[in-house]
Design a protein around this motif. Sequence first.
Motif, PDB file in Angstrom:
ATOM      1  N   ARG A 145       0.765  -1.140  -0.043  1.00  0.00           N
ATOM      2  CA  ARG A 145       0.096   0.026   0.029  1.00  0.00           C
ATOM      3  C   ARG A 145       0.623   1.146   0.046  1.00  0.00           C
ATOM      4  N   GLU A 146       1.902   1.358   0.796  1.00  0.00           N
ATOM      5  CA  GLU A 146       2.742   2.355   0.706  1.00  0.00           C
ATOM      6  C   GLU A 146       3.361   2.481  -0.583  1.00  0.00           C
ATOM      7  N   ALA A 147       3.927   1.545  -1.214  1.00  0.00           N
ATOM      8  CA  ALA A 147       4.295   1.601  -2.659  1.00  0.00           C
ATOM      9  C   ALA A 147       3.393   2.106  -3.597  1.00  0.00           C
ATOM     10  N   LEU A 148       2.089   1.579  -3.369  1.00  0.00           N
ATOM     11  CA  LEU A 148       1.142   2.041  -4.405  1.00  0.00           C
ATOM     12  C   LEU A 148       0.773   3.574  -4.283  1.00  0.00           C
ATOM     13  N   ARG A 149       1.044   4.254  -3.007  1.00  0.00           N
ATOM     14  CA  ARG A 149       0.785   5.637  -2.828  1.00  0.00           C
ATOM     15  C   ARG A 149       1.544   6.524  -3.820  1.00  0.00           C
ATOM     16  N   GLU A 150       2.660   6.001  -4.252  1.00  0.00           N
ATOM     17  CA  GLU A 150       3.531   6.901  -5.382  1.00  0.00           C
ATOM     18  C   GLU A 150       3.087   6.724  -6.645  1.00  0.00           C
ATOM     19  N   LEU A 151       2.146   5.710  -7.010  1.00  0.00           N
ATOM     20  CA  LEU A 151       1.923   5.515  -8.347  1.00  0.00           C
ATOM     21  C   LEU A 151       0.816   6.231  -8.784  1.00  0.00           C
TER      22      LEU A 151
END
Length: 88
Positions: free
Chosen positions: A17-23
């Motif tokens: 989820r943390e990585a997805l926030r930047e997408l």
Amino acid sequence: MSTTEPIATDAPTDHDREALRELPPSAKLVAKALEYNDQLTQSQLAEETLLPGRTVRYALNRLEEIGVVDARFSFTDARKRVYSLQTE
């Protein structure tokens, strides 16, 4: 089954989820479509999300870069790839 064992799930983990926030939003939409549908091809993802195929391809590339999506060849048509959320 022990209560200390993690339950396998296709839902994204906190790290994912943390990585997805930047997408971009398109990648988030594709990830959400894969969360609701076990496995989809690129064309099925385009149909499900109402995004152009080119946008879906970009989103899948970004999701693969951060290790959220698995891709494998389709058993029914080796020219196609089937995408799913990566399981732990």
